[in-house]
Structures are given as structure tokens and as C-alpha cells.
Design a protein around this motif. Structure first.
Motif, PDB file in Angstrom:
ATOM      1  N   LEU A  85     -10.552   9.606   4.508  1.00 35.13           N
ATOM      2  CA  LEU A  85     -12.162   9.228   4.305  1.00 35.13           C
ATOM      3  C   LEU A  85     -12.699   8.702   5.905  1.00 35.13           C
ATOM      4  O   LEU A  85     -13.928   9.017   6.059  1.00 35.13           O
ATOM      5  CB  LEU A  85     -12.175   7.903   3.267  1.00 35.13           C
ATOM      6  CG  LEU A  85     -11.909   8.445   1.999  1.00 35.13           C
ATOM      7  CD1 LEU A  85     -11.868   6.988   0.903  1.00 35.13           C
ATOM      8  CD2 LEU A  85     -13.030   9.222   1.417  1.00 35.13           C
ATOM      9  N   ILE A  86     -11.925   8.198   6.566  1.00 33.23           N
ATOM     10  CA  ILE A  86     -12.154   7.637   7.919  1.00 33.23           C
ATOM     11  C   ILE A  86     -12.810   8.973   8.651  1.00 33.23           C
ATOM     12  O   ILE A  86     -13.552   8.971   9.389  1.00 33.23           O
ATOM     13  CB  ILE A  86     -11.121   6.857   8.515  1.00 33.23           C
ATOM     14  CG1 ILE A  86     -10.966   5.622   7.988  1.00 33.23           C
ATOM     15  CG2 ILE A  86     -11.583   6.662  10.043  1.00 33.23           C
ATOM     16  CD1 ILE A  86      -9.839   4.466   8.278  1.00 33.23           C
ATOM     17  N   LEU A 144      -2.149   6.422  -0.606  1.00 35.78           N
ATOM     18  CA  LEU A 144      -3.460   5.506  -0.369  1.00 35.78           C
ATOM     19  C   LEU A 144      -3.669   5.563   1.122  1.00 35.78           C
ATOM     20  O   LEU A 144      -4.879   5.882   1.561  1.00 35.78           O
ATOM     21  CB  LEU A 144      -3.151   4.069  -0.877  1.00 35.78           C
ATOM     22  CG  LEU A 144      -4.436   3.250  -0.710  1.00 35.78           C
ATOM     23  CD1 LEU A 144      -5.461   3.853  -1.536  1.00 35.78           C
ATOM     24  CD2 LEU A 144      -4.352   1.750  -1.338  1.00 35.78           C
ATOM     25  N   ILE A 145      -2.672   5.428   1.826  1.00 34.67           N
ATOM     26  CA  ILE A 145      -2.897   5.457   3.524  1.00 34.67           C
ATOM     27  C   ILE A 145      -3.657   6.608   3.981  1.00 34.67           C
ATOM     28  O   ILE A 145      -4.456   6.921   4.810  1.00 34.67           O
ATOM     29  CB  ILE A 145      -1.595   5.017   4.139  1.00 34.67           C
ATOM     30  CG1 ILE A 145      -1.408   3.670   4.077  1.00 34.67           C
ATOM     31  CG2 ILE A 145      -1.945   5.431   5.690  1.00 34.67           C
ATOM     32  CD1 ILE A 145       0.025   3.353   4.551  1.00 34.67           C
ATOM     33  N   LEU A 192      -5.553   8.827   1.979  1.00 29.54           N
ATOM     34  CA  LEU A 192      -6.686   9.054   1.397  1.00 29.54           C
ATOM     35  C   LEU A 192      -7.785   8.157   2.201  1.00 29.54           C
ATOM     36  O   LEU A 192      -8.626   8.695   2.630  1.00 29.54           O
ATOM     37  CB  LEU A 192      -6.694   8.496  -0.020  1.00 29.54           C
ATOM     38  CG  LEU A 192      -7.846   8.405  -0.718  1.00 29.54           C
ATOM     39  CD1 LEU A 192      -8.272   9.801  -0.876  1.00 29.54           C
ATOM     40  CD2 LEU A 192      -7.893   7.511  -2.124  1.00 29.54           C
ATOM     41  N   ILE A 193      -7.056   6.812   2.906  1.00 29.94           N
ATOM     42  CA  ILE A 193      -8.200   6.130   3.558  1.00 29.94           C
ATOM     43  C   ILE A 193      -8.222   6.923   5.124  1.00 29.94           C
ATOM     44  O   ILE A 193      -9.428   6.987   5.670  1.00 29.94           O
ATOM     45  CB  ILE A 193      -7.233   4.784   3.848  1.00 29.94           C
ATOM     46  CG1 ILE A 193      -7.421   3.963   2.722  1.00 29.94           C
ATOM     47  CG2 ILE A 193      -8.094   3.945   4.957  1.00 29.94           C
ATOM     48  CD1 ILE A 193      -6.627   2.709   2.661  1.00 29.94           C
ATOM     49  N   ILE A 194      -7.026   7.499   5.517  1.00 32.99           N
ATOM     50  CA  ILE A 194      -7.235   8.297   6.854  1.00 32.99           C
ATOM     51  C   ILE A 194      -8.182   9.489   6.815  1.00 32.99           C
ATOM     52  O   ILE A 194      -9.143   9.580   7.491  1.00 32.99           O
ATOM     53  CB  ILE A 194      -5.976   8.546   7.225  1.00 32.99           C
ATOM     54  CG1 ILE A 194      -5.195   7.488   7.688  1.00 32.99           C
ATOM     55  CG2 ILE A 194      -5.998   9.529   8.497  1.00 32.99           C
ATOM     56  CD1 ILE A 194      -3.656   7.531   8.179  1.00 32.99           C
ATOM     57  N   VAL A 203       0.961  -1.220  -0.070  1.00 32.02           N
ATOM     58  CA  VAL A 203       0.091  -0.062   0.232  1.00 32.02           C
ATOM     59  C   VAL A 203       0.755   1.277  -0.070  1.00 32.02           C
ATOM     60  O   VAL A 203       1.870   1.401   0.772  1.00 32.02           O
ATOM     61  CB  VAL A 203      -0.842  -0.074   1.276  1.00 32.02           C
ATOM     62  CG1 VAL A 203      -1.736   1.188   1.316  1.00 32.02           C
ATOM     63  CG2 VAL A 203      -1.599  -1.297   1.347  1.00 32.02           C
TER      64      VAL A 203
END
Length: 85
Positions: A81-82, A74-75, A77-79, A70
Motif C-alpha cells: 500500500l505504501i 499484514l506487513i 500488505l502495508i508495504i 503483526v
């Protein structure tokens, strides 16, 4: 364990096949190591080294088949979004 095998027989078959392939490759490495290399030419020895390297790559590919890489973006972006959701 039998219930899992009945639900997904292909995964068990694939694992057995992969294990059999790895065992065959290990047997080939043992055969090469048992050979008398003193009577071989340098070209023949070079071919054996190439074969051993390719076997090593193939075995490592089998053992690390489930690895997922990963990226940092991407990490992030995920954080985000969370946090936002």
C-alpha cells in the motif's frame, strides 16, 4: 503532567488501579513465601503453586498489556500500500 491528567483522567485512574492490583498481588506472593510450608500437605502445597502461577500470569498480563502482534502478511500488505500510494 497535571494538564495531561485533566485531559484524560481515566487513563491516570486506570494506571493507579492497575498499579494497586499489582502491588496487592506482590504482597500475596510475599505472604506465600513467608509461610511455613513444612507442615502443609502436598495438596495444600499444590494449591499454593497453582495460585503463584496464576498470579505470575496476571502480573505478566498487566505489564504486557500494550503489546500488538503483526503478522507477516499484514506487513507485506502495508508495504504494498505504501508503494502503490
Amino acid at each position: 503532567a497535571e494538564a495531561d491528567a485533566e485531559k484524560n483522567p481515566t487513563s491516570v485512574g486506570a494506571a493507579e488501579t492497575e498499579s494497586a492490583e499489582v502491588k496487592a498481588l506482590i504482597n500475596r506472593v510475599n505472604e506465600i513465601n513467608a509461610m511455613d510450608k513444612s507442615s502443609m500437605s502436598s495438596a495444600e502445597k499444590k494449591e499454593l503453586r497453582k495460585e503463584l502461577r496464576s498470579i505470575k500470569r496476571e502480573v505478566n498480563g498487566h505489564s504486557h498489556g500494550g503489546t500488538v502482534y503483526v503478522s507477516g502478511g499484514l506487513i507485506l500488505l502495508i508495504i504494498l500500500l505504501i508503494i502503490l500510494l
